[in-house]
Design an enzyme around this catalytic site. Structure first.
Site, PDB file in Angstrom:
ATOM      1  N   ARG B  53       0.991  -1.195   0.077  1.00 19.27           N
ATOM      2  CA  ARG B  53       0.150  -0.007   0.342  1.00 19.27           C
ATOM      3  C   ARG B  53       0.943   1.003   0.031  1.00 19.27           C
ATOM      4  NH1 ARG B  53      -2.992  -2.017   5.379  1.00 19.27           N
ATOM      5  NH2 ARG B  53      -1.153  -2.393   6.727  1.00 19.27           N
ATOM      6  N   GLU B  64      -3.340   5.796   3.890  1.00 21.08           N
ATOM      7  CA  GLU B  64      -2.818   4.883   3.118  1.00 21.08           C
ATOM      8  C   GLU B  64      -3.811   4.480   1.783  1.00 21.08           C
ATOM      9  OE1 GLU B  64      -0.448   1.828   6.219  1.00 21.08           O
ATOM     10  OE2 GLU B  64      -2.837   1.504   5.893  1.00 21.08           O
ATOM     11  N   THR B  92     -10.169   5.731  15.182  1.00 22.54           N
ATOM     12  CA  THR B  92      -8.688   5.414  15.035  1.00 22.54           C
ATOM     13  C   THR B  92      -8.626   5.234  13.476  1.00 22.54           C
ATOM     14  OG1 THR B  92      -8.317   4.435  17.229  1.00 22.54           O
ATOM     15  CG2 THR B  92      -6.702   4.021  15.454  1.00 22.54           C
ATOM     16  N   GLN B 148     -12.286  -3.041  17.178  1.00 19.41           N
ATOM     17  CA  GLN B 148     -12.158  -4.270  16.450  1.00 19.41           C
ATOM     18  C   GLN B 148     -12.486  -5.515  17.222  1.00 19.41           C
ATOM     19  OE1 GLN B 148     -10.526  -6.744  14.071  1.00 19.41           O
ATOM     20  NE2 GLN B 148     -11.542  -5.248  12.981  1.00 19.41           N
ATOM     21  N   ASP B 169      -7.914  -5.363  28.649  1.00 18.74           N
ATOM     22  CA  ASP B 169      -7.573  -3.942  27.941  1.00 18.74           C
ATOM     23  C   ASP B 169      -6.939  -3.242  29.155  1.00 18.74           C
ATOM     24  OD1 ASP B 169      -8.396  -2.368  25.151  1.00 18.74           O
ATOM     25  OD2 ASP B 169      -7.960  -0.981  26.842  1.00 18.74           O
ATOM     26  N   ASP B 235       0.789  -2.970  12.738  1.00 20.30           N
ATOM     27  CA  ASP B 235       0.562  -2.712  11.246  1.00 20.30           C
ATOM     28  C   ASP B 235       1.163  -1.489  10.783  1.00 20.30           C
ATOM     29  OD1 ASP B 235      -1.163  -0.920  12.416  1.00 20.30           O
ATOM     30  OD2 ASP B 235      -2.943  -1.624  11.561  1.00 20.30           O
TER      31      ASP B 235
END
Lengths: 347, 347
Positions: B53, B64, B92, B148, B169, B235
């Protein structure tokens, strides 16, 4: 189901709204404004993230993404080039684009860019000619009378003071269309039967044909000393318009060498053949035309910064005029971590 | 002014219509369908135009463009990643995408992809686990309970038969949100006070945190033999979640090495560290898990072919259900060469 939040919406400029906007501002004024905006952004060339466009080629055409960013605003354009489309009643080039806020990544504008690309391409051509063409150029040959042609003619009138445009196309119907569309423009319009006739007396030669193949729209003996060539149609690998010998005796000016060496007329030359970047002429870092007898060539392929400037211009005008719709494009839950909950509660 | 032609319109799937579509088909069914679609496209990996990408990085995030084409259809996604957005009440990750006909370059679909990306990411994770995780895995640790998280939990239930998910978390409110959202899902939901507690008894460990920095969500001593790690949050350059020592004793599976070496967990390793491409496991060219004690790692960064598969799925479903609007996005004059005339006559 609750209504989407204000963050969810992105202003969208449809084709209908782009036409309203252009006619509201005035076509020549839009071209002149775009020329100024693009020139401003070329002056601050170093501030931009630059990358050759990302092209996906097929037998019949190309689809490209053209991103850039100045650190505050990000922009990209989607654009295709399909020379065979015309015979099926479709546009050779269609496009749309986007601006986003670099701080958040959220889009701030989506816009049609088929019309806007035609406008910015013409504005960029005329901007380059303003810096490179012989002073007091008044006559332009316009070879290739397709979708780009009238925009080029009008931009050269508004920005460079061109008074006469000499048209040639292998299809006389294309030329006739241009003459009809431009009859009230104040330009002296001459239909020519050959490219040679079109070039006669012209100080500027614009080539804007669409064939995706190595074509020779201009051969060496057709180009006299002192002219400025605005080569617009050679814009992807295997697609050129000018005989190599013309290139060898021209001073060549380009937008962004890493892209132009692959896509422009100069793909026919050695990879280290000297070229000058247009932004360097505009900022005074490099010379433009240095002699009356010099042949100057703007090997135009179109660069992302031109689209960026055009989108920012539209963004500003839309804010003033409201010529847009609102697209529900960004999923924006009240709690940003609760995307899933937003989906569940939409039931 | 005449109405735009049919060619001018592109079907657009808004956020509201995407939610309608997903709820109409059923969330688990969409995840299972997407898994099958992505797997089908991974099976024909060689047919795709592949490119890493095109990323535009800033201090606060990344924007991206992710293009691909199978020669018939072209697709791309626009996606941002801004970890700091959440504290300002923004997502995000937001995204939208497009499909186009390679033959004409004309867009055939524009769609929101914030929701669709969450769905396809979860479906891809579960697809990889189907091939790599220990057989009869029933318990998953889910570290990072943001936007997610629930999609991951549900995909692993629907596709891999996960019965228990153990949540952790750094913000207990994020975990509480997941438990609330998933209470009717049929998954056994366990809130854990530490990452170590979440991992206890889990055959699969999913990490999906959002910090843009080198973080160590998992340290080496936390990962026992035989587990499968689904590393989703690492990522982009500088953003990783796993201690390097875990990588060194794992069999590593990736989507597209030229992209993952820059963006994934393996950016911490030598550029020639051996990895296996997931498509090779699916097609039988390479082995997946070969021993019960093996630690397998899916170093997921997200690849364009997954978005392509997801967009094609939506395109098909929209054709059946009509959950879309029509955008006037393509300038389409009656005579394709007469773009200028269309503008003039719109007055």
């Amino acid at each position: 189901m609750t209504a989407p939040s204000k963050q969810a919406y992105v202003p969208f400029v449809s084709v209908a709204n782009m036409m309203k906007l252009v006619l509201y501002v005035g076509l020549e004024r839009v071209l002149t404004d775009l020329c100024a905006e693009i020139e401003d952004d070329f002056r601050r060339w170093g501030e931009f993230d630059k990358t050759p466009r990302v092209a996906s080629h097929s037998d019949v055409g190309v689809i490209e993404l053209m991103p850039t960013s100045d650190g505050e605003t990000y922009g990209f354009k989607y654009v295709n080039g399909h020379p065979g489309n015309m015979k099926n009643g479709l546009q050779t080039v269609t496009a749309f684009g986007l601006l986003a806020d670099v701080q958040t990544g959220y889009p701030i504008l989506v816009s049609e860019m088929t019309l806007l690309t035609a406008l910015r391409t013409a504005a960029t051509s005329a901007m380059a000619a303003k810096w490179l063409a012989p002073k007091n150029a008044r006559v332009m040959a316009l070879i290739g009378n397709g979708a780009q042609a009238e925009f080029q003619a009008l931009a050269f009138k508004a920005i460079c003071g061109i008074e006469e445009v000499r048209f040639y196309d292998i299809d006389p119907a294309a030329t006739a269309k241009c003459l009809e569309n431009l009859k009230g423009s104040g330009i002296r319009l001459i239909a020519c039967a050959t490219a040679e006739a079109a070039i006669e007396g012209a100080q500027i030669i614009t080539t804007v044909t669409a064939d995706k193949q190595y074509a020779t729209i201009l051969s060496d003996n057709m180009v006299g000393t002192g002219v400025h060539i605005n080569g617009v149609g050679g814009d992807c690998p295997g697609k050129t318009e000018l005989h190599r010998d013309i290139l060898l005796r021209s001073s060549i000016f380009v937008e962004y060498p890493p892209q132009t060496r692959v896509e422009g007329e100069i793909q026919a030359l050695d990879p280290d053949h000297p070229v000058t970047e247009l932004w360097q002429v505009i900022t005074g870092v490099a010379a433009g035309r240095t002699a009356a007898a010099e042949v100057t060539l703007f090997d135009s392929v179109g660069f992302a910064i031109e689209d960026f400037a055009a989108l920012r211009y539209v963004h500003g005008k839309v804010a003033q005029t409201g010529f847009c719709e609102q697209l529900d494009m960004i999923a924006d839950p009240d709690d940003p971590r609760d995307l899933f909950g937003m989906l569940l509660r939409s039931a």
